[in-house]
Enzyme design. Structure first.
Site, PDB file in Angstrom:
ATOM      1  N   GLY A 182      27.438   2.072  -6.823  1.00 25.62           N
ATOM      2  CA  GLY A 182      27.905   3.261  -6.131  1.00 25.62           C
ATOM      3  C   GLY A 182      27.492   3.231  -4.677  1.00 25.62           C
ATOM      4  O   GLY A 182      26.641   2.432  -4.268  1.00 25.62           O
ATOM      5  N   GLY A 199      27.068   5.937  -1.038  1.00 24.50           N
ATOM      6  CA  GLY A 199      27.128   7.234  -0.395  1.00 24.50           C
ATOM      7  C   GLY A 199      27.022   7.082   1.099  1.00 24.50           C
ATOM      8  O   GLY A 199      27.078   5.967   1.638  1.00 24.50           O
ATOM      9  N   GLY A 200      26.854   8.191   1.794  1.00 23.54           N
ATOM     10  CA  GLY A 200      26.757   8.142   3.237  1.00 23.54           C
ATOM     11  C   GLY A 200      25.500   7.456   3.726  1.00 23.54           C
ATOM     12  O   GLY A 200      25.481   6.869   4.809  1.00 23.54           O
ATOM     13  N   GLY A 205      23.208   5.382   1.529  1.00 24.09           N
ATOM     14  CA  GLY A 205      22.810   4.131   0.907  1.00 24.09           C
ATOM     15  C   GLY A 205      23.805   3.617  -0.120  1.00 24.09           C
ATOM     16  O   GLY A 205      24.737   4.319  -0.520  1.00 24.09           O
ATOM     17  N   VAL A 248      23.935   1.644  -3.938  1.00 27.10           N
ATOM     18  CA  VAL A 248      23.153   1.340  -5.139  1.00 27.10           C
ATOM     19  C   VAL A 248      23.755   0.116  -5.816  1.00 27.10           C
ATOM     20  O   VAL A 248      24.960   0.060  -6.059  1.00 27.10           O
ATOM     21  CB  VAL A 248      23.140   2.538  -6.113  1.00 27.10           C
ATOM     22  CG1 VAL A 248      22.306   2.205  -7.349  1.00 27.10           C
ATOM     23  CG2 VAL A 248      22.580   3.778  -5.427  1.00 27.10           C
ATOM     24  N   ASP A 264      21.478  19.358  -4.935  1.00 20.47           N
ATOM     25  CA  ASP A 264      22.770  18.725  -5.236  1.00 20.47           C
ATOM     26  C   ASP A 264      22.913  18.506  -6.743  1.00 20.47           C
ATOM     27  O   ASP A 264      23.287  17.424  -7.191  1.00 20.47           O
ATOM     28  CB  ASP A 264      22.886  17.395  -4.492  1.00 20.47           C
ATOM     29  CG  ASP A 264      24.329  16.894  -4.400  1.00 20.47           C
ATOM     30  OD1 ASP A 264      25.254  17.721  -4.599  1.00 20.47           O
ATOM     31  OD2 ASP A 264      24.527  15.698  -4.146  1.00 20.47           O
ATOM     32  N   LYS A 285      18.558   0.647  -4.568  1.00 20.36           N
ATOM     33  CA  LYS A 285      19.261   1.406  -3.528  1.00 20.36           C
ATOM     34  C   LYS A 285      18.772   0.942  -2.166  1.00 20.36           C
ATOM     35  O   LYS A 285      17.559   0.938  -1.898  1.00 20.36           O
ATOM     36  CB  LYS A 285      19.029   2.911  -3.676  1.00 20.36           C
ATOM     37  CG  LYS A 285      19.804   3.736  -2.635  1.00 20.36           C
ATOM     38  CD  LYS A 285      19.770   5.225  -2.938  1.00 20.36           C
ATOM     39  CE  LYS A 285      20.643   6.004  -1.955  1.00 20.36           C
ATOM     40  NZ  LYS A 285      20.690   7.450  -2.277  1.00 20.36           N
TER      41      LYS A 285
END
Length: 271
Positions: A5, A7-8, A10, A12, A132, A27
């Site tokens: 996966g 994200g903004g 990091g 993974v 979150d 990560k």
């Protein structure tokens, strides 16, 4: 081994621990984020907060360091597989809609939810708020253990510095993904103070709202603000859903699109 996966902040990866011969989740900070000093601080704080929350329902961290080749920070966690509470919710409601409702499966979902509550209660006892909470951030391993993931937006309730850093960036993505900046969280499960960007009001109650949103998804099969996220053209409209969250009460779990009465269900029982 492969990307799990991104994200903004990091990425993974599924990685192999060659000393202990086991798979782990690694990560690492994204190269694009490494130019920001605040991103470095957020990444380190994420690892520190997760490492300090030693609880059976919080993902354990094995190592934190700097990659000697790339110069980027990383941390290593237990690899939990791909199954999440979001997956389990979708599967349960698909079978329910097909007339195959299983009370045992529903009980398992509620038991998993209790595990999430235990993790969040422990974090709150350490003055940490997740900010979150959503079914996608809850892993379900093969042994029935419930693990709360992704503490990247977590903050100490008395830490004004982390709040200031969050306000310094605005990374806006799709309606189901995390927003960082004046708006912090995931819109479909977001509390009103988050949607309004009132970060000074975010505290443990924001997580309690997130827990309620997860329970809403377990009961109904959809996120509380899912019907607010679609615009006239049928595409997700982030600003529209944020405005709806800030200005209106959330829908009642019995509410369905097309019924008369207001969306909060105050006009009567929306069966």
């Amino acid at each position: 081994l492969r990307k799990l996966g991104e994200g903004g902040l990091g990425t993974v990866w599924l990685a192999r621990d060659e000393r202990l011969h086991r798979n782990v989740a690694l990560k690492e900070m994204r190269l694009e984020a490494s130019t920001s000093v605040s991103s470095w601080k957020r990444f380190q704080r994420e690892a520190e907060i997760t490492g300090h929350l030693e609880h059976p329902n919080v993902v354990p961290i094995y190592q934190y360091g700097i990659d000697p080749d790339s110069g980027l920070p990383f941390y290593v966690m237990r690899f939990l597989g791909k199954r999440t509470l979001a997956t389990a919710i979708v599967e349960y409601h698909q079978r329910r809609m097909a007339g195959e409702r299983n009370p045992v499966e529903f009980h398992r979902l509620l038991t998993a939810f209790l595990g999430v509550c235990q993790a969040v209660a422990y974090a709150h006892s350490r003055k940490i708020v997740h900010r979150d909470l959503k079914p996608e951030n809850v892993a379900l391993d093969h042994f029935g253990q419930v693990i709360v993931l992704d503490w990247g937006l977590a903050k100490h309730v008395d830490d004004a510095e982390s709040l200031g850093e969050a306000q310094s960036e605005r990374l806006v993505s799709g309606e189901g993904r995390t927003l960082v900046g004046d708006v912090v969280g995931t819109p479909l499960y977001m509390a009103p103070e988050q949607a309004s960007g009132r970060l000074d009001e975010i505290d443990e109650r924001t997580d309690v709202y997130g827990l309620g949103a997860i329970l809403f998804a377990i009961l109904t099969g959809c996120a509380p603000h899912e019907n607010s996220a679609v615009g006239i053209d049928g595409r997700p409209q982030v600003e529209q859903v944020l405005r709806a969250i800030a200005e209106h009460d959330p829908p009642a779990p019995r509410w369905r699109p097309g019924h008369n009465g207001d969306r909060a269900g105050r006009g009567g029982d929306r069966r």
